[in-house]
Write a protein that holds these residues in place. Sequence first.
Motif, PDB file in Angstrom:
ATOM      1  N   SER A 147      11.094  10.849   1.491  1.00 47.98           N
ATOM      2  CA  SER A 147      10.583   9.560   1.951  1.00 47.98           C
ATOM      3  C   SER A 147       9.063   9.581   1.937  1.00 47.98           C
ATOM      4  O   SER A 147       8.432  10.644   1.966  1.00 47.98           O
ATOM      5  N   ALA A 148       8.474   8.396   1.895  1.00 50.65           N
ATOM      6  CA  ALA A 148       7.019   8.253   1.941  1.00 50.65           C
ATOM      7  C   ALA A 148       6.697   6.880   2.506  1.00 50.65           C
ATOM      8  O   ALA A 148       7.493   5.938   2.374  1.00 50.65           O
ATOM      9  N   SER A 149       5.557   6.763   3.163  1.00 55.94           N
ATOM     10  CA  SER A 149       5.158   5.471   3.706  1.00 55.94           C
ATOM     11  C   SER A 149       3.649   5.297   3.605  1.00 55.94           C
ATOM     12  O   SER A 149       2.892   6.274   3.505  1.00 55.94           O
ATOM     13  N   ARG A 150       3.240   4.026   3.631  1.00 59.01           N
ATOM     14  CA  ARG A 150       1.816   3.679   3.653  1.00 59.01           C
ATOM     15  C   ARG A 150       1.627   2.587   4.697  1.00 59.01           C
ATOM     16  O   ARG A 150       2.392   1.620   4.755  1.00 59.01           O
ATOM     17  N   ASN A 151       0.605   2.750   5.539  1.00 62.68           N
ATOM     18  CA  ASN A 151       0.341   1.787   6.612  1.00 62.68           C
ATOM     19  C   ASN A 151      -1.091   1.290   6.523  1.00 62.68           C
ATOM     20  O   ASN A 151      -1.983   1.984   6.005  1.00 62.68           O
TER      21      ASN A 151
END
Length: 313
Positions: A207-211
């Motif tokens: 998984s990966a995320s950007r905020n």
Amino acid sequence: MERHDQRDRYRNCNRTTKRELRAPQLSSTVERSKGQGSGTQASREWRYEVLLEGPRNDNGSRPFAQRIGQYGEFEDEDLYASYNVAGYEWNLHPATVTLAAGHGSQLNEDFLALAELQYAPTDHITTTLGVEINTTDTPLRALRDGINADRYRAEVAYRKDERGAGAFGVMATDFEDSNLRQSVYGYWNQTLYHLDRWQVNGEVQASASRNDDVEASYYNPERDASLAGVLSVNYEMPIDYRQSFIQTVSLGSGRYWQEDFDSENTWSIGYQHSWELAPNVNFEYGIARERAVYDGVPEYDNVISAGFVWRFL
């Protein structure tokens, strides 16, 4: 309001009869963990879900009602949120449409709604589009600050056969503080060995995320990514026809990366009991020890979980 995720905790039984599939059922899960963690909830310590599903009609459709509760602590303050939801699942084979609405209480006293479309063009592929207005996965710390969130999700799941299945998905969570969390995830489950009472399963998760760069009390890394693998060994002891006791030992290892911090190793070890007392009752309980990472700091956590499914036959 991920009601399918709750039901998928339990194994599918190939010997399930048509009468059982149409029967109303009550299912519940509860989980207790302590610590910050690298998940978006962070301060959550307790979460429970209770799902009551009505009988399926001749078309395979059914109503449902759900109760979700959460509890956590932050800066010596107790945080509570709960949700009551009612909805209907329409079977329009090869499509399934789910609509639900409800209301929150305590930290989240607002209206919430869900719309989900599943489409299975083949026996091996299922696509899902979902929208959650005022999602029940909004972090407790965000709710404490008066911030709600909406979630949009798209997923493609592939089932190779009874031994292997996985999915790839993207999500966007739109917070009221102008933060847009963009996430991508994928996983694959595979039965590696199965002989008599023994079964070995493997799972790979990524998984990966950007905020957005906003001031927030909830966990909000600018960018992060994780990769992990879990190996589980099951031993099944038959009790009677379609009834068994299963012991499971799981070992996991992975790597977590967060922008502006060094990457760190993660791991988990767990032990679980499952009682399959078909056709009426299945229940399970387990404990796990985990090493997670929060802003570059390793954190150790104990997780206790339990759940059951009770069919009204």
